[in-house]
Design a protein around this motif. Structure first.
Motif, PDB file in Angstrom:
ATOM      1  N   ILE A 414       0.827  -1.633   0.300  1.00 29.18           N
ATOM      2  CA  ILE A 414      -0.103   0.086  -0.406  1.00 29.18           C
ATOM      3  C   ILE A 414       0.443   1.507  -0.092  1.00 29.18           C
ATOM      4  O   ILE A 414       0.702   2.191  -0.438  1.00 29.18           O
ATOM      5  CB  ILE A 414      -0.759   0.218   0.792  1.00 29.18           C
ATOM      6  N   TYR A 417       1.888   1.890  -3.355  1.00 32.07           N
ATOM      7  CA  TYR A 417       0.404   2.352  -4.296  1.00 32.07           C
ATOM      8  C   TYR A 417       0.546   4.043  -4.257  1.00 32.07           C
ATOM      9  O   TYR A 417       0.304   4.772  -4.896  1.00 32.07           O
ATOM     10  CB  TYR A 417      -0.500   1.591  -3.880  1.00 32.07           C
ATOM     11  N   ILE A 423      -3.144   5.417  -4.648  1.00 29.66           N
ATOM     12  CA  ILE A 423      -4.459   5.924  -3.692  1.00 29.66           C
ATOM     13  C   ILE A 423      -4.207   7.208  -3.479  1.00 29.66           C
ATOM     14  O   ILE A 423      -3.376   7.783  -2.992  1.00 29.66           O
ATOM     15  CB  ILE A 423      -3.955   5.258  -2.496  1.00 29.66           C
ATOM     16  N   ILE A 437      -8.512  -0.801   3.254  1.00 27.44           N
ATOM     17  CA  ILE A 437      -7.713  -1.912   2.504  1.00 27.44           C
ATOM     18  C   ILE A 437      -7.732  -2.796   2.526  1.00 27.44           C
ATOM     19  O   ILE A 437      -8.434  -4.340   1.455  1.00 27.44           O
ATOM     20  CB  ILE A 437      -7.393  -0.692   1.461  1.00 27.44           C
ATOM     21  N   SER A 452      -7.552  -1.824  -5.216  1.00 30.43           N
ATOM     22  CA  SER A 452      -6.636   0.105  -4.592  1.00 30.43           C
ATOM     23  C   SER A 452      -7.393   0.677  -5.811  1.00 30.43           C
ATOM     24  O   SER A 452      -6.669   2.185  -5.559  1.00 30.43           O
ATOM     25  CB  SER A 452      -5.015  -0.214  -4.339  1.00 30.43           C
TER      26      SER A 452
END
Lengths: 455, 227
Positions: A414, A417, A423, A437, A452
């Protein structure tokens, strides 16, 4: 093999020590980590603690999140190290170097960059379409270092090559990263100077085509079998892309005269690259060319001139039905296709100085199968996927499970991203948003990639 | 016998539509909740905030939450409206999937542009797809619309200023119809994403539709005094 177990044990002990400390000390340990020095641990571990994690939270959110941290330690339990809960320090989710051959267990869960040439050569084909889109939008290709891949690489380094080839199979649920681990292994071995025989996606050899019937012809060499013409040609091109430089150095000569027809023949002592180029020119004989080439490569491997890696994505497809019908309108099994048969023979015991790696894919099992509407429902165990015939054939093999992300890997994913601006929603940049998420995706890599997109 | 039974069990709405409704019929069906009920709190902050002692919510009844309300980070009012607009035959999951894919398309285009741009240009690029959707619908709002008025047996198109609610509705409706105007092989969510991006940049089907409406209003401005 021995070395890896020793290092793994010590890493486990380290984690256990951290976790036990964090559980005992409770809220006071959180205060210690704030200054990035874990004072409650013994002195020998103080330097090994990596700098705090997580990325993009602004300074305003810090006060709120500290409350969250204290709550979570009681909930999550002692399995997660304390340093993963910090949120206001720059995240560490990339490896220090991008050389695929030099990763250790310390790099597990971190991303490394793949150069555009390597991406075309080893990793591009056979991945999910979402991954290809991701590479295009992020304008860089990255792969996460994961433990199953390192486990296989360790076995490959320390295996005994005087014996017949070992068989190592990745297995796991849909979207957990089996193909990605396999292509990591192929890239590693390609850099080490091994000859790679790689089928990136077995689905493509079996499944129904929307553009029409798959081009095929009866085999010239053996009666009763059929050849794939176009697919064999495409695979030869892929093989040439991966191994042309190596084959020029090796200079392997043929040991037998191959007579294709009354006019065409390859004499004894000609180069193996000539055989390859003949297969590329004459589509009719390209399937037989694959067989002849494997025969020569096996002989060269037996003489210890080259190490060979066989990597097949979706080994359980070797026993599936194709979509082609014969003259009596019966569906032909993959065992009666000579192109697939050549790869099938690589798993035999009659050669040495090689190693066979593969994946067992539920998505291959789901093709033409009316039992399962969704390929997520297919069982993923080796015995179910290989069935009795396949299991007996492959029997002594090492199964290696590829499971979903753990807490650290999901956090890194994450964070990556967020760093790539993928995101965007402001609430999902906070700690609680990240957990949302993770919960929605169930820490599944494929689900994380798709879900995502909404945030 | 059967015919008389049918008459008794006729739905109330059908009876009201008749020219001479029976005197005994009384319309009782409206909202489940009367005016004394309060709205539900829909954001996480509002839910987590402790109640004061003199808060109204302690003494009044509160409506139940809708089945599709949630507090996830991706929930948004305008996106919810767009999903409802696309839904057909009650298949809301499909509609949600389409809208999410369209927003993903928008994000893909913008993020790729961001990584290829120089440092100065990077600050100008908007990346959040929800913000882009809001701006696109803001750009598509018509300032004037027409309505039909009959004067002495003749029908006229009369330009009027729409309410904000009507503006929002028309903008969303035209966006969806512009997305549907596509060749056979192109996916709906891709075209919808393109239309959102186009409307954000003041071009494309939605803006064209708005300008057509303005032209009609311009042509009929002689009747503006009628309403």
């Amino acid at each position: 093999m021995k070395r890896s177990i020793i290092s793994y044990r010590s890493y486990c002990q380290l984690l256990r020590l951290w976790s036990s400390k964090s559980a005992r000390v409770g809220s006071s340990s959180v205060c210690c980590v704030k200054d990035n020095i874990v004072t409650s641990l013994p002195a020998c571990f103080q330097l090994t603690v990596p700098p705090g994690r997580s990325y993009c939270t602004s300074t305003e959110n810090v006060d709120e999140e500290e409350d969250v941290i204290e709550d979570d330690i009681d909930d999550v339990g002692p399995t997660i190290p304390v340093f993963q809960h910090r949120t206001n320090l720059p995240a560490k989710f990339r490896t220090q170097h991008d050389d695929p051959t030099k990763f250790s267990l310390e790099d597990v869960g971190l991303y490394y960059k793949v150069s555009p040439e390597d991406y075309k050569k080893y990793i591009q084909s056979g991945q999910w379409p979402g991954y290809k889109k991701q590479v295009k939008t992020f304008t860089e290709a990255t792969v996460m270092v994961r433990q199953p891949a390192l486990e296989v690489l360790d076995i490959i380094e320390n295996a005994n090559y005087d014996y017949p080839p070992l068989r190592l199979f990745f297995y796991g649920k849909v979207g957990t990263g089996k193909s990605m681990s396999l292509s990591h292994v192929v890239q590693h071995c390609g850099h080490q100077g091994m000859l790679t025989i790689h089928i990136p996606d077995f689905n493509e050899l079996i499944r129904h085509r929307t553009s029409g019937v798959r081009p095929h012809a009866p085999s010239e060499y053996t009666d009763g079998l059929i050849d794939y013409t176009d697919d064999a040609l495409n695979w030869l091109q892929y093989f040439k892309l991966q191994n042309e430089e190596l084959l020029k150095k090796l200079n392997i000569k043929t040991t037998k005269e191959y007579v294709w027809s009354a006019r065409d023949s390859t004499p004894v002592g000609s180069d193996i690259l000539d055989l390859l180029s003949f297969g590329l020119e004459r589509k009719k004989y390209s399937s037989d060319c694959i067989g002849a080439m494997f025969r020569e490569i096996k002989k060269a491997a037996n003489e210890k001139r080259v190490k060979v890696l066989v990597a097949i994505d979706g080994v359980n497809g070797l026993w599936k039905n194709t979509t082609i019908k014969d003259s009596e309108k019966k569906i032909i099994n993959a065992q009666k296709v000579s192109t697939i048969q050549h790869f099938h023979k690589l798993f035999e015991h009659n050669w040495s100085n090689g190693i066979c790696v593969g994946t067992l894919c539920p998505s291959v099992e789901a093709i033409n199968n009316t039992m399962y509407e969704n390929k997520m429902d297919v069982p993923y165990t080796p015995q179910y996927l290989l069935k009795k015939e396949g299991f007996d054939y492959m029997d002594p093999f090492v199964p290696i499970i590829v499971s979903e992300y753990n807490f650290k890997e999901a956090h890194n994913c994450i964070d990556y991203y967020i760093e790539r601006k993928w995101i965007q929603s402001p609430r999902s940049l906070t700690e609680s948003g990240k957990k949302e998420i993770m919960m929605l995706a169930n820490m599944n890599p494929l689900q994380l990639m798709t879900i995502s997109g909404r945030f | 016998m059967a015919a008389s039974m049918k008459n008794i069990f006729q739905p109330v709405s059908r009876l009201l539509l008749r020219k001479n409704p029976g005197l005994s019929v009384v319309c009782t069906r409206g909202s489940v909740y009367d005016q004394s009920y309060l709205e539900t709190s829909k954001t996480l902050e509002e839910i987590k905030r402790p109640l004061a002692e003199d808060d109204i919510r302690r003494f009044r009844k509160i409506k139940a939450a809708n089945t599709d309300d949630n507090t996830f980070a991706d929930s948004d009012v305008v996106v919810g409206k767009l999903i409802n607009m696309i839904t057909k035959c009650g298949r809301k999951e499909v509609a949600r999937d389409i809208v999410m894919k369209a927003l993903e398309y928008v994000k893909r285009v913008q993020v790729e542009k961001y990584h290829k741009a120089s440092d100065e240009e990077k600050t100008l690029i908007v990346l959040d797809p929800v913000k882009i959707l809001h701006q696109a619908i803001e750009n598509g709002k018509p300032l004037l619309i027409t309505c039909r008025v009959t004067m002495s047996g003749q029908k006229h198109l009369v330009p009027i200023a729409p309410s904000e609610r009507r503006q929002n509705f028309l903008s969303l409706k035209w966006l969806v119809s512009a997305g549907g105007d596509k060749p056979h092989r192109v996916r709906f969510h891709d075209k919808l994403g393109q239309e959102i991006l186009n409307a954000f940049n003041e071009e494309g089907g939605l803006i064209q539709r708005k300008q057509e409406m303005h032209k009609i209003c311009e042509a009929h401005k002689a009747y503006a005094h009628l309403k």
